[in-house]
Design an enzyme around this catalytic site. Structure first.
Site, PDB file in Angstrom:
ATOM      1  N   GLU A  84      -1.780  13.929  -7.767  1.00 27.41           N
ATOM      2  CA  GLU A  84      -1.055  15.200  -7.850  1.00 27.41           C
ATOM      3  C   GLU A  84       0.429  14.965  -8.103  1.00 27.41           C
ATOM      4  O   GLU A  84       1.055  15.607  -8.943  1.00 27.41           O
ATOM      5  CB  GLU A  84      -1.216  16.003  -6.553  1.00 27.41           C
ATOM      6  CG  GLU A  84      -2.639  16.432  -6.242  1.00 27.41           C
ATOM      7  CD  GLU A  84      -3.401  15.422  -5.398  1.00 27.41           C
ATOM      8  OE1 GLU A  84      -3.180  14.198  -5.563  1.00 27.41           O
ATOM      9  OE2 GLU A  84      -4.221  15.855  -4.566  1.00 27.41           O
TER      10      GLU A  84
ATOM     11  N   TYR B 134       0.790  -1.242   0.000  1.00 26.43           N
ATOM     12  CA  TYR B 134       0.000   0.000   0.000  1.00 26.43           C
ATOM     13  C   TYR B 134       0.819   1.287   0.000  1.00 26.43           C
ATOM     14  O   TYR B 134       0.478   2.264  -0.646  1.00 26.43           O
ATOM     15  CB  TYR B 134      -0.941   0.029   1.217  1.00 26.43           C
ATOM     16  CG  TYR B 134      -1.945  -1.095   1.282  1.00 26.43           C
ATOM     17  CD1 TYR B 134      -2.314  -1.827   0.160  1.00 26.43           C
ATOM     18  CD2 TYR B 134      -2.537  -1.426   2.500  1.00 26.43           C
ATOM     19  CE1 TYR B 134      -3.241  -2.863   0.245  1.00 26.43           C
ATOM     20  CE2 TYR B 134      -3.463  -2.458   2.593  1.00 26.43           C
ATOM     21  CZ  TYR B 134      -3.811  -3.176   1.460  1.00 26.43           C
ATOM     22  OH  TYR B 134      -4.725  -4.191   1.538  1.00 26.43           O
TER      23      TYR B 134
HETATM   24  N1  THU Z   1      -5.122  10.359  -3.105  1.00 25.32           N
HETATM   25  C1  THU Z   1      -4.781  11.126  -4.176  1.00 25.32           C
HETATM   26  O1  THU Z   1      -4.437  10.618  -5.242  1.00 25.32           O
HETATM   27  N2  THU Z   1      -4.835  12.470  -4.030  1.00 25.32           N
HETATM   28  C2  THU Z   1      -5.350  13.108  -2.957  1.00 25.32           C
HETATM   29  O2  THU Z   1      -5.466  14.313  -2.973  1.00 25.32           O
HETATM   30  C3  THU Z   1      -5.764  12.332  -1.775  1.00 25.32           C
HETATM   31  C4  THU Z   1      -5.439  10.887  -1.801  1.00 25.32           C
HETATM   32  C5  THU Z   1      -5.202   8.905  -3.312  1.00 25.32           C
HETATM   33  C6  THU Z   1      -4.188   8.044  -2.673  1.00 25.32           C
HETATM   34  C7  THU Z   1      -4.915   6.721  -2.615  1.00 25.32           C
HETATM   35  O3  THU Z   1      -4.807   6.074  -3.864  1.00 25.32           O
HETATM   36  C8  THU Z   1      -6.370   7.092  -2.426  1.00 25.32           C
HETATM   37  O4  THU Z   1      -6.453   8.451  -2.827  1.00 25.32           O
HETATM   38  C9  THU Z   1      -6.873   6.937  -1.010  1.00 25.32           C
HETATM   39  O5  THU Z   1      -6.021   7.560  -0.116  1.00 25.32           O
END
Ligand code: THU
EC number: 3.5.4.5
Length: 139
Positions: free
Chosen positions: A64, A57
């Site tokens: 981003e 994980y």
């Molecule tokens: N995640 C993002 O890609 N960007 C964000 O702004 C918040 C979190 C993703 C990481 C993971 O794949 C999923 O969202 C849950 O945390």
């Protein structure tokens, strides 16, 4: 500083569309939380990214950071704005790690948050990451 006024409403709409398209490519078998990000650079180029998860994980990369790192590969260094889009009702919010990565290429870019209803919330990196550390500290 980049003010929102410097970016046309049409360009902001395009950035939002690109972020919404990007989350459709997300690989999220573990969280089922797709995120798309679209970055706008001073060159005028828009480069998008999605989150890509991993069975280990902690190796997951956020949308981003994927967009920013891909942009850096293409030679981009000056970030003007980023749109982050999700299909859920709640607005997204860039995680702390992504805020710092955005900060590497902008002291205060426009940040546009987009939920699954197509509603938008405008904020700025300096609000999300106050009193920040950045590359200029290193001289
Ligand atoms: N995640 C993002 O890609 N960007 C964000 O702004 C918040 C979190 C993703 C990481 C993971 O794949 C999923 O969202 C849950 O945390």
């Amino acid at each position: 500083m980049d003010s929102p006024e410097q970016i046309s409403p049409e360009l902001i709409e395009e950035l939002i569309r690109r972020a919404q398209k990007a989350y459709q490519s997300a690989y999220v078998p573990y969280s089922n939380y797709p995120v798309g990000a679209a970055t706008l650079w001073e060159s005028g180029r828009i480069i998008a990214g999605c989150n890509v998860e991993n069975a280990s994980y902690g190796l997951t990369i956020c949308a981003e950071r994927n967009a920013v790192f891909h942009s850096a590969y293409h030679g981009e260094r000056r970030l003007k704005a980023v749109a982050v889009a999700v299909p859920t009702d709640a607005f997204p919010s860039p995680c702390g790690a992504c805020r710092q990565v955005l900060r590497e290429f902008s002291q205060d870019c426009l940040v546009i948050l987009v939920n699954g209803k197509g509603q938008t919330k405008m904020t700025r990196l300096s609000v999300l990451l106050p009193d920040s550390f950045g590359p200029e500290f290193l001289g």
